[in-house]
Design an enzyme around this catalytic site. Structure first.
Site, PDB file in Angstrom:
ATOM      1  N   LYS B 203       0.832  -1.196   0.000  1.00 47.83           N
ATOM      2  CA  LYS B 203       0.000   0.000   0.000  1.00 47.83           C
ATOM      3  C   LYS B 203       0.869   1.249   0.000  1.00 47.83           C
ATOM      4  O   LYS B 203       1.623   1.491   0.929  1.00 47.83           O
ATOM      5  CB  LYS B 203      -0.920   0.057   1.214  1.00 47.83           C
ATOM      6  CG  LYS B 203      -1.938   1.201   1.080  1.00 47.83           C
ATOM      7  CD  LYS B 203      -2.541   1.645   2.384  1.00 47.83           C
ATOM      8  CE  LYS B 203      -1.719   2.652   3.146  1.00 47.83           C
ATOM      9  NZ  LYS B 203      -1.717   4.022   2.588  1.00 47.83           N
ATOM     10  N   GLY B 255       7.341   4.446   8.140  1.00 48.87           N
ATOM     11  CA  GLY B 255       6.468   5.595   8.372  1.00 48.87           C
ATOM     12  C   GLY B 255       6.685   6.160   9.748  1.00 48.87           C
ATOM     13  O   GLY B 255       7.787   6.050  10.298  1.00 48.87           O
ATOM     14  N   SER B 256       5.622   6.720  10.326  1.00 50.09           N
ATOM     15  CA  SER B 256       5.794   7.408  11.602  1.00 50.09           C
ATOM     16  C   SER B 256       5.847   6.422  12.762  1.00 50.09           C
ATOM     17  O   SER B 256       5.299   5.314  12.696  1.00 50.09           O
ATOM     18  CB  SER B 256       4.641   8.388  11.822  1.00 50.09           C
ATOM     19  OG  SER B 256       3.460   7.676  12.055  1.00 50.09           O
ATOM     20  N   GLY B 260       3.666   3.091  13.736  1.00 50.15           N
ATOM     21  CA  GLY B 260       4.442   1.888  14.006  1.00 50.15           C
ATOM     22  C   GLY B 260       3.994   1.218  15.298  1.00 50.15           C
ATOM     23  O   GLY B 260       3.870  -0.006  15.382  1.00 50.15           O
ATOM     24  N   GLU B 277      10.480   0.640  10.120  1.00 51.98           N
ATOM     25  CA  GLU B 277      11.472   1.696   9.933  1.00 51.98           C
ATOM     26  C   GLU B 277      10.735   2.992  10.175  1.00 51.98           C
ATOM     27  O   GLU B 277       9.889   3.379   9.373  1.00 51.98           O
ATOM     28  CB  GLU B 277      12.074   1.597   8.521  1.00 51.98           C
ATOM     29  CG  GLU B 277      13.424   2.265   8.399  1.00 51.98           C
ATOM     30  CD  GLU B 277      13.321   3.645   7.826  1.00 51.98           C
ATOM     31  OE1 GLU B 277      13.128   4.588   8.638  1.00 51.98           O
ATOM     32  OE2 GLU B 277      13.400   3.801   6.601  1.00 51.98           O
ATOM     33  N   CYS B 311      13.614  10.412   6.953  1.00 54.22           N
ATOM     34  CA  CYS B 311      13.568   9.916   8.337  1.00 54.22           C
ATOM     35  C   CYS B 311      14.943   9.990   8.988  1.00 54.22           C
ATOM     36  O   CYS B 311      15.057  10.132  10.189  1.00 54.22           O
ATOM     37  CB  CYS B 311      13.016   8.509   8.378  1.00 54.22           C
ATOM     38  SG  CYS B 311      13.671   7.458   7.097  1.00 54.22           S
ATOM     39  N   GLU B 408      10.347  15.078  15.809  1.00 52.33           N
ATOM     40  CA  GLU B 408      10.715  14.978  14.402  1.00 52.33           C
ATOM     41  C   GLU B 408       9.878  15.991  13.614  1.00 52.33           C
ATOM     42  O   GLU B 408       8.649  15.918  13.607  1.00 52.33           O
ATOM     43  CB  GLU B 408      10.448  13.560  13.884  1.00 52.33           C
ATOM     44  CG  GLU B 408      10.933  13.370  12.468  1.00 52.33           C
ATOM     45  CD  GLU B 408      10.699  11.956  11.948  1.00 52.33           C
ATOM     46  OE1 GLU B 408       9.682  11.352  12.319  1.00 52.33           O
ATOM     47  OE2 GLU B 408      11.526  11.476  11.160  1.00 52.33           O
TER      48      GLU B 408
END
Lengths: 312, 498
Positions: B203, B255-256, B260, B277, B311, B408
């Protein structure tokens, strides 16, 4: 005073001026080559580059007649298209008086290599006499070579004293100090030699990459090292030093890459021929050729342009 | 035109500042290759493009001008179910049984096709995501192809990954990827999965689906067996359906950290394998003996690459006290020459922020930085009147408790902190919930080695930043996730080791 050993004296100098990372600086200059210069900005860059050319002939076979055609080409690079004259002609000392007959009193300056160009391997007294002769014959600018031997053995004082003596011999003439970067081996050494030279020359004098007589000449990498040295010296002292890459810049595209480096490192105040020059011969015809292409929309046949100067 | 030689000698400049003005302006230089876009993108399931069962779709826009590019199909649970079943069938009937050297041929073919379509993909990526064309052209697309080439080579050599151990593919792998490197993250996920013999349901991120769906066209052109790769576009719910589907036996997410954690919770109690990740707040550490101009270049590359939507962005600059002022002055001068604007212009250094939502988040965090007392500096450049743009921004006088030093930002915003000793630098660098990457700048080799063992980060770059290679594993410590992507380690995560 006895000369310090090269490693120790260099180390002290690097503590003061900092070092250069080889990989990092080559990565930086690679970005200049991805800039895309189109349309009006291209014409501006090409014309600017023409005005920065020190049109050069430095051959054993140079004659007064060849210097005369060089001067003509410098004054009028092309007969149509309103192309500006170059900054200067650059010749051997004995040719200065011949060049003066053709470009004396015009916008085109006479630059003369001197100081036993390209090796510099004659007594200082001889080198200084050569400078004085060139200046009295009418040279507006003197391109000297540094004592690479003195630099590489760490005799920085001697190297600087000799430059200072040439400055004095120049009188009102502008001085360009050739570092001969290919003989300095590393970017660190190029930075160090740039600083040593800049500290004894006057505002508006130049540092210059190469003689054009060795295997490697001006590259975007060594140009960048010297531009950054000029920037750091200027910001620390307020003294603006000019820059001249020489040798190996043969195409208009290369010249634009060098100018982008100037634009993004030293800014607008260095985008003129008082602060930046190209030591070149073949470059001029390619600049003219590209300008004519922009003007007429098509590339012109080679014979449209007067003889390329590398033939002189 | 510049004036010709003047007779008077140049004077010294008492202001002693460089002028980065508009003496030589660059004309627009847009990339003109045709991205070959469709008006509507359907789901790529079982080798063909099919409309979603519920008929729903959502628009994707160009963040540089806010104009709609295409409609993207919205997959719901039933579409995801169809995709997973197609993948399972492909795995049991074709792909799982295929000898490695045959799988490798398909991967090589995909890699070459990506190269053939490089410009088309680069333009599509830039239009959909906002990144500068020079980055999609010189980094994203070539790196995506490189990942397929690298893993193609492994396909028939898997037995050498873990000598003496039995290796087997998981079967169906569910993958969810972010919007910052849409095609490249797809390659990071799909290439090792296929090389290892898995089939994939992927996706893409909601705002950047186009290159993933175009990749479906590449799979068709490569003659990849039906169902080996399935692409289901949609938002969070679609992703949840992929991850929680009973047929997906391995899940990979980039992703974030927030999402996660949700994924970890939802997979607790299942036997699904998981790699994550996630976010980062990397420290880029500059010692006083570093070559400063190259360090500055690395700092700029570290934080402004891809508008800071990275990231592993070097978003915290730790600079040794004695050179802090000099580094700040150099940084200000360097960002004065950065060009912000039309992402399709070949001279653009910073493109558009990916979405209005992300722009709002960046703006909010920058506001907090100012309110908390950090000193803000940006390059003051003119921004386009439409689209989502943000100037390259630097915060000086940042302390560890400021939000801009802890959260972040995922935007072009650098926070500068100082340190006095190596120990202090390590302490500050590790004082974060994250641990994805770090940078060290020094001329001293032994110090690099020492720092690389002390820093709790998956990647430590020395005298460079943001260097990637398919052979090199990438992944995090702590809340930056677990598992590796790239290299042998990344490939092993797509295999059962018996």
């Amino acid at each position: 005073m006895p000369a310090a050993k090269a490693p120790a004296s260099l180390r002290r100098l690097f503590d003061e001026i900092g070092t250069v990372d080889h990989v990092g600086i080559e990565e930086r200059v690679a970005k200049y080559t991805t800039r895309s210069i189109k349309k009006k900005s291209k014409i501006f860059g090409l014309r600017l580059a023409v005005t920065m050319v020190d049109l050069t002939t430095l051959e054993g076979k140079d004659t007064p007649g060849k210097v005369a055609s060089l001067c003509q080409k410098a004054l009028t690079p092309h007969d149509v298209g309103d192309i500006p004259s170059t900054a200067a002609v650059c010749v051997y000392p004995v040719m200065v008086k011949h060049a003066k007959k053709h470009v004396g009193g015009t916008k085109v300056k006479i630059a003369s290599v001197a100081t036993a160009f390209p090796s510099g391997q004659t007594p200082l007294k001889t080198r200084l006499a050569e400078v004085r002769t060139a200046v009295s014959d009418g040279a507006d600018e003197i391109d000297m070579v540094i004592n690479r031997g003195a630099f590489l053995t760490g005799e920085f004082g001697r190297m600087q004293d000799e430059i200072a003596a040439v400055v004095e011999a120049c009188g009102d003439a502008t001085l360009k100090v050739i570092l001969e970067v290919s003989e300095l081996e590393t970017y660190d050494n190029i930075r160090a030699a740039s600083f040593l030279a800049m500290r004894v020359i006057r505002p508006g004098d130049f540092i210059k990459t190469s003689t054009g007589k060795t295997s490697s000449n001006a590259t975007l990498g060594n140009n960048q090292v010297m531009l950054e040295a000029i920037r750091d010296h200027f910001l620390a002292t307020g003294v603006p030093i000019a820059m001249k890459p020489a040798g190996g810049i043969r195409t208009a595209k290369q010249a634009l890459h060098f100018l982008i480096a100037v634009k993004e490192t030293l800014g607008d105040e260095w985008l003129n021929n008082r602060r930046y020059r190209f030591g070149a011969s073949a470059l001029l015809n390619d600049l003219v050729r590209q300008l004519e292409k922009e003007r007429t929309g098509a590339y012109q046949a080679p014979w449209t342009f007067s003889e390329a100067t590398e033939g002189y | 035109m510049p004036k010709t030689l003047s007779k008077s000698k140049p004077k010294t400049n008492p202001a002693r500042e460089l002028v980065f003005g508009d003496l030589w302006q660059f004309d627009p230089a847009p990339e003109t290759a045709d991205p070959k876009l469709k008006k509507k993108y359907n789901l790529f399931i079982n080798g063909s493009f099919v409309a979603p069962k519920n008929g729903k779709c959502f628009p994707t826009i160009n963040p540089a001008n806010e104009k709609k590019i295409a409609d993207i199909a919205l997959a719901d649970a039933s579409d995801v179910d169809a995709a997973c079943k197609a993948a399972q069938k492909a795995f049991t009937t074709v792909w799982g049984k295929m000898p490695g050297k045959e799988r490798g041929k398909y991967l090589y073919r995909i890699a070459r096709l990506l190269q053939d379509h490089a410009r088309e993909f680069a333009v599509a990526e830039t239009m959909d995501g906002g990144k500068p064309i020079k980055e999609s052209r010189d980094f994203d697309v070539p790196m995506a192809a490189a990942h397929f080439f690298y893993h193609a080579g492994w396909a028939d050599k898997l037995e050498f990954l873990a000598p003496g151990r039995q290796l087997a593919p998981h079967g169906v792998v569910g993958q969810v990827i972010p919007w910052n490197f849409p095609l490249l993250m797809l390659a990071w996920k799909i290439a090792p999965a296929l090389a290892a013999g898995n089939c994939v349901v992927l996706k893409p991120a909601e705002t950047t689906s186009i290159t993933a769906l175009k990749f479906g066209e590449i799979c068709q052109e490569a003659g990849l067996p039906n169902g080996v790769v399935n692409i289901v576009s949609g938002a969070g719910e679609t992703g949840a359906a992929v991850i929680n589907h009973p047929l997906t036996s391995k899940v990979a997410f980039t992703g974030s950290t927030e999402v996660g954690k949700i994924i970890m919770r939802s997979l607790a109690g299942t036997d699904k394998k998981l790699t994550l990740e996630l976010g980062g707040k990397a420290a880029n550490i500059v010692f006083d003996d570093a070559p400063l101009d190259q360090a500055v270049e690395g700092i700029v590359n570290g934080i402004f690459f891809n508008q800071g939507h990275v990231c592993c962005a070097g978003s915290r600059l730790l600079v040794q006290e004695s050179i802090a002022d000099e580094v700040l002055a150099k940084l200000k001068r360097r960002i004065a020459t950065l060009r912000v604007g039309d992402p399709l212009d070949k001279n653009t250094d910073l493109g558009a922020i990916n979405s209005a939502e992300q722009l709002a988040k960046i703006t909010d965090l920058v506001k907090s930085g100012v309110e908390e007392g950090a000193k803000k500096h940006d390059n003051g450049c003119k921004l386009p009147s439409t689209g989502f743009f943000f100037r390259p921004t630097i915060f000086a006088n940042v302390s560890m408790s400021h939000r801009v030093a802890r959260e972040e930002i995922f935007g072009p915003v650098l926070s500068i902190l100082t340190f006095r000793t190596l120990e202090e630098a390590v302490e500050k660098a590790n004082n974060t919930a994250y641990g994805l990457s770090a940078g060290v700048w020094t001329d001293k080799g032994s110090r690099i080695l020492k720092m690389s063992t002390l820093l709790k980060a998956g990647v430590v770059w020395a005298n460079t930043y943001n260097k990637f290679d398919p052979t090199s594993p990438f992944g995090g410590f702590k809340e930056s996730g677990f598992g590796r992507e790239g290299g042998k380690q990344g490939l092993l995560d797509y295999l059962r080791v018996g």
